[in-house]
Enzyme design. Structure first.
Site, PDB file in Angstrom:
ATOM      1  CB  CYS A 164      -3.486  39.513  10.723  1.00  0.00           C
ATOM      2  SG  CYS A 164      -2.348  38.822  11.929  1.00  0.00           S
ATOM      3  N   GLY A 214      -1.536  38.823  15.690  1.00  0.00           N
ATOM      4  CA  GLY A 214      -0.272  39.312  15.152  1.00  0.00           C
ATOM      5  C   GLY A 214       0.847  39.469  16.145  1.00  0.00           C
ATOM      6  CB  SER A 215       1.370  39.485  19.492  1.00  0.00           C
ATOM      7  OG  SER A 215       2.375  39.514  20.500  1.00  0.00           O
ATOM      8  CB  SER A 216       5.777  35.948  18.683  1.00  0.00           C
ATOM      9  OG  SER A 216       6.571  36.990  19.257  1.00  0.00           O
ATOM     10  CG  HIS A 230       5.237  48.320  24.075  1.00  0.00           C
ATOM     11  ND1 HIS A 230       5.467  47.248  23.231  1.00  0.00           N
ATOM     12  CD2 HIS A 230       5.105  47.800  25.321  1.00  0.00           C
ATOM     13  CE1 HIS A 230       5.482  46.129  23.939  1.00  0.00           C
ATOM     14  NE2 HIS A 230       5.268  46.438  25.203  1.00  0.00           N
TER      15      HIS A 230
END
Length: 278
Positions: A262, A218-220, A119
């Protein structure tokens, strides 16, 4: 050894060279808030879209006012246990390449290399008129010089260098233009609703092709830009592990789901991990 660490080590042993995909949960230990709760829902309103940023001058002023107040926290953030542990795993040869949805640059600050900033990065601006890139730190000083009365504002930190200034009047906030051409400046990041540049997507899929598995930390995965790599790994029959707190969009297709913090989990795993066989 905790069960979470044991399961992570088991996955790394079964897939010696994994592609890593990280999200906001990796950076919360550095004091940077995340966007979503344990159920994957927005904690606050959705972030500004690229279309609104470009077309609505008041909303653009709102964005930059909040960013001016919130930027120092992001700029001063330091890598945490999770960032350092992932850099160590990469040094051990466990990680083929790192893709991050984060825009804070903390993976590189921790020593990770060959990072794909899916990103983009908040520490760089791009002029939408002439394409010139410039440092965010320089623009921060210009914002403060043009808006001295805003320097005293104190606000709660929000994700990605944002700050909570909901009840302020943004109509008088001055937004400087590009030094070279006077054009509109935008953080060199993918705003909500925008597409990831093709070159980054291609590089990420090439890295997936060269890997034994996919580790998501650490990501949904609620945003498609990251979720698609889990889908692609599943379609190719690659093992997938997720280390994060709460639910993810890919829970039904992952092989190993580790619901644990994490930083501590990765630090213990990196310390105990065996060197890969030659």
């Amino acid at each position: 050894m905790t069960e979470a660490v044991q399961r992570l080590l088991g996955f790394l042993d079964a897939a010696p060279r994994v592609l890593l995909l990280t999200g906001a949960g990796v950076s919360t230990g550095s004091g940077i808030p995340d966007y979503r709760d344990a159920d994957g829902a927005w904690k606050r309103g959705a972030p500004i879209t690229g279309q609104v940023f470009r077309n609505d001058a008041l909303q653009r002023a709102r964005y930059w006012a909040r960013s001016m107040i919130g930027w120092p926290l992001l700029a001063g953030a330091q890598p945490n246990l999770a960032h350092r542990a992932l850099a160590a795993l990469q040094t051990q040869g466990r990680i083929t390449r790192l893709i991050t949805q984060n825009v804070d640059g903390l993976h590189q600050a921790a020593g990770s290399t060959e990072v794909i900033d899916l990103h983009g990065r908040l520490d760089t601006l791009i002029c939408l008129a002439c394409g010139q890139h410039s440092p965010r730190s320089v623009f921060q000083q210009r914002l403060q010089d043009d808006n001295p009365d805003w320097a005293a504002h104190d606000a709660m930190a929000l994700p990605d260098g944002d700050a909570d200034l909901e009840h302020a009047d943004f109509s008088a906030f001055m937004v400087p233009g590009c030094i070279d051409c006077g054009g509109m400046l935008k953080p060199d990041v993918v705003f909500f609703g925008e597409g990831v540049p093709r070159q980054r997507v291609d590089a990420a899929f090439a890295a997936l092709q060269a890997s034994d598995g996919l580790l998501i930390v650490g990501s949904s995965l609620m945003v498609y830009s990251g979720y698609r790599f889990a889908v692609a790994a599943h379609e190719r029959g690659l093992p997938i592990a997720v280390l994060t707190l709460g639910k993810t969009r890919a829970d039904e297709i992952v092989d190993v789901k580790i619901d644990a913090p994490c930083g501590e989990t990765l630090a213990a795993a990196a310390h105990l991990a065996r060197e890969p066989a030659c």
